[in-house]
Enzyme design. Structure first.
Site, mmCIF file in Angstrom:
data_model
loop_
_atom_site.group_PDB
_atom_site.id
_atom_site.type_symbol
_atom_site.label_atom_id
_atom_site.label_comp_id
_atom_site.label_asym_id
_atom_site.label_seq_id
_atom_site.Cartn_x
_atom_site.Cartn_y
_atom_site.Cartn_z
ATOM 1 C CD GLU A 44 79.365 40.758 86.593
ATOM 2 O OE1 GLU A 44 79.904 41.770 87.051
ATOM 3 O OE2 GLU A 44 78.583 40.038 87.262
ATOM 4 C CG ASP A 127 93.573 43.689 85.964
ATOM 5 O OD1 ASP A 127 94.090 44.815 85.831
ATOM 6 O OD2 ASP A 127 94.139 42.751 86.542
ATOM 7 C CG ASP A 163 87.803 52.333 89.065
ATOM 8 O OD1 ASP A 163 87.684 51.206 88.527
ATOM 9 O OD2 ASP A 163 88.812 52.680 89.695
#
Length: 240
Positions: A44, A127, A163
């Site tokens: 990750e 980000d 998102d």
């Protein structure tokens, strides 16, 4: 996002050499030796506080997991989660044996992993760098994806969640422009309710709780992964 300084984080990390890797360049091409097995390696990039990667390591013990971030504070938070999971497991386990936490800057990811060393990369709520002039800093920009492609093997996949609508659109275009195969594209991952097999990040829990849509895509890169994808697609076509 950088947390406010966690008191004693550097000292804490220095004492956790079996979990925290502060000199990842020394293990380039040797990560399976560090884990002591030949299991696939899932990483990750930008793990934040580490909820996703630590829980994944417990759920899938036959996979080696690496969580990477560049701040001591975040590595410390993830370490606390890993230690708590080790205590829950009992049997004298300090932390999940198939988990390593790494402090590193992803700008230099090619100095950490050798060619064809990784099986999967997770990009969770990276980000978005919303300003156009900062597009090259986005972790789904072609300059980063090209680096990923070199360090991933024949089973390579990138799993991306965000998102941000603008980042998701940018990322889909980025993958398409590079000629990469995308699958399982979702504009609202949790529309039908939470899947029990789905491990959520801290941000994902927060945003989903507010009713915000989570966007997700899997990018199939490796030759073996592509062959499996084509085989599944052919099976679906035969059914209809």
């Amino acid at each position: 996002m950088r947390l406010r300084g966690k008191k004693g984080a550097p000292e804490m990390l220095a004492q956790m050499s079996t979990l925290v890797v502060m000199n990842p360049e020394a293990h380039k091409g040797k990560w399976k030796e560090l884990f002591g097995n030949d299991h696939p390696i899932y990483v990750e990039f930008g793990m934040g506080k580490g909820q996703f990667i630590t829980q994944m390591s417990v759920r899938y013990p036959d996979i080696n997991f690496i969580g990477i971030d560049m701040y001591d504070e975040l590595i410390a938070r993830a370490s606390e989660k890993a230690l708590a999971l080790g205590e829950q497991a009992g049997e004298g386990m300090e932390h999940p044996a198939n988990l390593k936490l790494v402090r590193a800057n992803l700008e230099f990811v090619e100095t950490i992993f050798a060619e064809q060393e990784l099986d999967r990369i997770y990009l969770n709520f990276s980000d978005p760098w919303p300003k156009k002039k900062h597009a090259r800093r986005r972790l789904t920009h072609p300059r980063f994806v090209e680096k990923y492609s070199r360090i991933m093997n024949e089973n390579a996949e990138i799993h991306f969640k965000t998102d941000s609508v603008t980042l998701f659109e940018f990322s889909l275009n980025s993958f398409a422009d590079m000629g990469l195969q995308m699958t399982n594209i979702s504009l609202d991952l949790h529309r039908g309710g939470l899947n029990e097999e789905h491990v959520m990040t801290e941000y994902e829990e927060k945003f989903s709780g507010k009713g915000m849509n989570i966007h997700r895509v899997e990018v199939v890169i490796g030759s073996a992964a592509l062959a499996r994808y084509e085989a599944r697609k052919s099976q679906v076509k035969r059914r209809y």
